[in-house]
Design a protein around this motif. Structure first.
Motif, short mmCIF file in Angstrom:
data_model
loop_
_atom_site.label_atom_id
_atom_site.label_comp_id
_atom_site.label_asym_id
_atom_site.label_seq_id
_atom_site.Cartn_x
_atom_site.Cartn_y
_atom_site.Cartn_z
N PHE A 126 0.81 -1.21 0.00
CA PHE A 126 0.00 0.00 0.00
C PHE A 126 0.85 1.27 0.00
O PHE A 126 0.33 2.37 0.14
CB PHE A 126 -0.96 -0.01 1.20
CG PHE A 126 -1.92 -1.16 1.14
CD1 PHE A 126 -3.00 -1.14 0.28
CD2 PHE A 126 -1.70 -2.29 1.91
CE1 PHE A 126 -3.87 -2.22 0.21
CE2 PHE A 126 -2.57 -3.36 1.85
CZ PHE A 126 -3.65 -3.33 0.98
N GLY A 127 2.18 1.10 -0.12
CA GLY A 127 3.07 2.25 -0.16
C GLY A 127 3.48 2.77 1.21
O GLY A 127 4.12 3.81 1.30
N VAL A 128 3.14 2.06 2.28
CA VAL A 128 3.49 2.46 3.64
C VAL A 128 4.88 1.91 3.97
O VAL A 128 5.13 0.72 3.80
CB VAL A 128 2.45 1.96 4.66
CG1 VAL A 128 2.87 2.30 6.09
CG2 VAL A 128 1.08 2.56 4.34
N VAL A 129 5.77 2.78 4.44
CA VAL A 129 7.12 2.36 4.80
C VAL A 129 7.12 1.95 6.27
O VAL A 129 6.70 2.73 7.14
CB VAL A 129 8.16 3.47 4.55
CG1 VAL A 129 9.54 3.05 5.03
CG2 VAL A 129 8.21 3.82 3.07
N TRP A 130 7.58 0.73 6.52
CA TRP A 130 7.67 0.16 7.86
C TRP A 130 9.12 0.05 8.28
O TRP A 130 9.95 -0.47 7.52
CB TRP A 130 7.05 -1.24 7.89
CG TRP A 130 5.58 -1.25 7.71
CD1 TRP A 130 4.89 -1.14 6.54
CD2 TRP A 130 4.61 -1.39 8.74
NE1 TRP A 130 3.56 -1.19 6.77
CE2 TRP A 130 3.34 -1.35 8.10
CE3 TRP A 130 4.68 -1.54 10.11
CZ2 TRP A 130 2.17 -1.46 8.82
CZ3 TRP A 130 3.50 -1.65 10.81
CH2 TRP A 130 2.25 -1.61 10.17
N VAL A 131 9.45 0.55 9.47
CA VAL A 131 10.74 0.34 10.11
C VAL A 131 10.50 -0.69 11.21
O VAL A 131 9.73 -0.45 12.13
CB VAL A 131 11.29 1.65 10.71
CG1 VAL A 131 12.61 1.42 11.41
CG2 VAL A 131 11.42 2.71 9.62
N VAL A 132 11.10 -1.85 11.06
CA VAL A 132 10.85 -2.97 11.95
C VAL A 132 12.13 -3.24 12.75
O VAL A 132 13.21 -3.36 12.17
CB VAL A 132 10.45 -4.23 11.15
CG1 VAL A 132 10.25 -5.42 12.05
CG2 VAL A 132 9.21 -3.95 10.32
N ASP A 133 11.99 -3.30 14.08
CA ASP A 133 13.17 -3.65 14.88
C ASP A 133 12.77 -4.32 16.19
O ASP A 133 11.60 -4.34 16.57
CB ASP A 133 14.10 -2.47 15.12
CG ASP A 133 13.53 -1.39 16.02
OD1 ASP A 133 12.34 -1.41 16.34
OD2 ASP A 133 14.30 -0.49 16.40
N MET A 134 13.75 -4.89 16.80
CA MET A 134 13.55 -5.58 18.07
C MET A 134 14.14 -4.72 19.17
O MET A 134 15.30 -4.32 19.08
CB MET A 134 14.25 -6.94 18.01
CG MET A 134 13.79 -7.88 19.12
SD MET A 134 14.35 -9.54 18.77
CE MET A 134 15.49 -9.73 20.12
N GLY A 135 13.32 -4.41 20.18
CA GLY A 135 13.81 -3.61 21.30
C GLY A 135 14.85 -4.39 22.10
O GLY A 135 14.84 -5.61 22.15
N VAL A 136 15.76 -3.67 22.67
CA VAL A 136 16.81 -4.31 23.48
C VAL A 136 16.65 -3.98 24.94
O VAL A 136 15.97 -3.09 25.33
CB VAL A 136 18.23 -3.91 23.01
CG1 VAL A 136 18.50 -4.54 21.67
CG2 VAL A 136 18.37 -2.41 22.94
#
Length: 136
Positions: A126-136
């Motif tokens: 859908f054109g949405v940019v996702w920043v995916v990460d794992m919290g530390v």
């Protein structure tokens, strides 16, 4: 007192599909209201479009979306916002990453980063940019 923020995405004729997609990725309850249900139809083309919708999941995920009215100027834009998805379970984050990537474009492969054991960036279908990460 607590405060939360929820990403609200504005789309053109795609809110229903986007919300269903995010519900399939994250689970949760889907709520949608059309322009017709709100009695706010200015253009017949808008009647069945979503004026307000959201997905709320037990794991804390929330997103809102609407279809911009036909008379309202809309441009998908570039880098106007990112949705940040953070979690503490590598398997869950990885599974959600793969689901979000279906039909999308990986901008930075999911892997270790100096600030996180898992980090990646993608643009969903859908054109949405996702920043995916794992919290530390």
């Amino acid at each position: 007192m607590s405060v939360t923020t929820v990403t609200h995405i504005n789309l053109r004729n795609q809110a229903r599909a986007a919300l269903a997609f995010y519900q399939a990725v994250f689970g949760g309850e889907l709520t949608q209201v059309t322009y017709a249900q709100m009695g706010n139809v200015q253009d017949p083309a808008d009647a069945d479009n979503i004026i307000w919708g959201q997905v709320v999941a037990a794991n804390g995920f929330r997103i809102m979306a609407c279809d911009m009215a036909a008379a309202t100027a809309w441009n998908q834009g570039e880098n106007a916002f990112f949705v940040s998805l953070r979690g503490n379970d590598a398997d869950e984050i990885t599974a959600q990453w793969h689901k979000l990537a279906e039909g999308g474009t990986v901008l930075h492969a999911l892997g270790a980063a100096p600030w996180s054991p898992l980090y990646g960036m993608l643009k969903d279908r859908f054109g949405v940019v996702w920043v995916v990460d794992m919290g530390v």
